[in-house]
Design a protein around this motif. Structure first.
Motif: not given
Length: 304
Positions: A128-137, A161-169
Motif C-alpha cells: 500500500p504505502l510504498a506502492g502508492l508512493t511510487a504509483y502517484q509519483s 523496488t515498486f517504482a522500477m516495476q511501475i515504470a517498466a510496466a
C-alpha cells in the motif's frame, strides 16, 4: 486486542506490546483482522517525533499505516466489501492514533482494496504505502510513459523496488541508482544500474542514455544533481523540489490507485521483496532495522 503502543515520542525502545480496546467501527469503514503490517520509514519518523509539526499524534498511539488481512465486519454504509474478503490498505487517518501494528484496524473504505489473488497476505502488506508512493509519483506527478528514460535513486529500497516495476510496466527505460552489491537485484527488475557513490554523469555515459525524468527518494545534494539534469523531477524526500519546478509527493490513500496496483500484481507486472518478517512482539526490532536505511525491499510484521 494485542497492539504495539507508545506513550511518548522517542527511540524504538518506547514501543511495547499491550492489551487495548479494539478501534471503533465507523459507518463507512471496515473492521479488518490484520495478518501482516509492513514497516515504513515514516512509521519511526512519527514515533520519534520528527513529524510532530505536520501530523497530530494522540497518545497512547499504535504505529503503522500499511496492513493486509481479512474483513470481519463492515460499517452500514459499506457496499464495496464483505466479511471474509482478503484486503490490503493504507490506513492513514487525520490523526495518528489507531495504527496497524495490532490485531485489528477499523479502516475507512477509501483506504482499502481487495488484496492480489496471487500474493500472500504478508506480501500484500508491503504494497500500500510504498506502492502508492511510487504509483502517484510516476503516473500522477511525472506522467511517465514509453518514451521516457527514468532515473530512480535508492532503487533497491521498498519504494524504489515498486517504482522500477511501475515504470517498466508503463514502457519506460529505468536507470537505477544503488550500491554495487544491489546491481544484480535491480537488473532482475529490468533496470540498468549505476553506482550511487559515483558521479551520475559517469553512470549515464556508461549506458549511453540521457534521462528525461527523475524520481528522488534521497533529497539534499542528490536532488540538486537531478534538477540540474531535467525539469521533470519528483521527490518524496525533499520539498525543495518545488522551488526547481518539480513536484513533492506525500502518498494519499486512494482506493482506485490501490486497485491499479493490485491489477499490476495479478498480471505478473509487480512483485515484492520481503527482506525480513518479525512477529508482533518484535515490532521495536523491526523499527530499529528500518532505521538503518540499508534494507533491500520491505520489512513486515506477522500479526496472525
Amino acid at each position: 486486542m494485542r497492539a504495539v503502543v507508545y506513550r511518548e515520542f522517542g527511540s524504538h525502545e518506547v514501543l511495547g506490546l499491550e492489551e487495548v480496546e479494539p478501534p471503533p467501527l465507523g459507518r463507512d469503514a471496515v473492521l479488518v483482522r490484520i495478518h501482516a503490517a509492513a514497516v515504513n520509514p515514516v512509521d519511526w519518523k512519527i514515533r520519534a517525533g520528527r513529524l510532530a509539526g505536520v501530523l497530530e499524534t494522540w497518545f497512547p498511539a499504535i504505529p503503522g499505516w500499511d496492513f493486509a488481512g481479512v474483513v470481519e465486519r463492515v460499517g452500514p454504509a459499506v457496499t464495496e466489501l464483505a466479511a471474509g474478503d482478503r484486503v490490503l490498505g493504507y490506513a492513514r487517518m487525520d490523526v495518528v492514533r489507531w495504527g496497524t501494528a495490532a490485531e485489528y484496524i477499523a479502516a475507512p473504505i477509501r483506504t482499502v482494496a481487495k488484496a492480489p489473488d496471487s500474493w500472500s497476505l504478508q506480501e500484500a502488506s508491503t504494497l500500500p504505502l510504498a506502492g502508492l508512493t511510487a504509483y502517484q509519483s510516476l503516473h500522477g506527478a511525472l506522467g511517465v510513459g514509453t518514451d521516457d528514460v527514468l532515473y530512480v535513486n535508492a532503487a533497491a529500497g521498498g519504494v524504489g523496488t515498486f517504482a522500477m516495476q511501475i515504470a517498466a510496466a508503463a514502457g519506460a527505460t529505468v536507470i537505477a541508482s544503488t550500491s554495487p552489491r544491489n546491481f544484480s537485484y535491480v537488473e532482475g527488475f529490468g533496470a540498468r544500474p549505476v553506482d550511487r557513490h559515483a558521479p551520475l554523469a559517469e553512470g549515464l555515459a556508461r549506458h549511453g542514455l540521457r534521462i528525461t525524468a527523475a524520481f528522488d527518494a534521497v533529497g539534499g545534494e542528490a536532488l540538486d544533481e537531478l534538477t540540474a539534469l531535467t525539469p521533470r523531477v519528483c521527490s518524496i524526500a525533499d520539498a525543495r523540489v518545488g522551488d526547481a519546478g518539480g513536484a513533492y509527493v506525500f502518498a494519499r490513500p486512494d482506493r482506485a490507485d490501490l486497485g491499479s496496483l493490485v491489477a499490476l500484481a495479478d498480471a505478473g507486472q509487480l512483485r515484492t521483496e520481503l527482506s525480513e518478517v518479525f512477529p508482533l512482539e518484535e515490532t521495536a526490532a523491526a523499527h530499529a532495522l528500518s532505521e538503518r536505511r540499508s534494507t533491500r525491499g520491505k520489512i513486515t510484521i506477522a500479526v496472525a
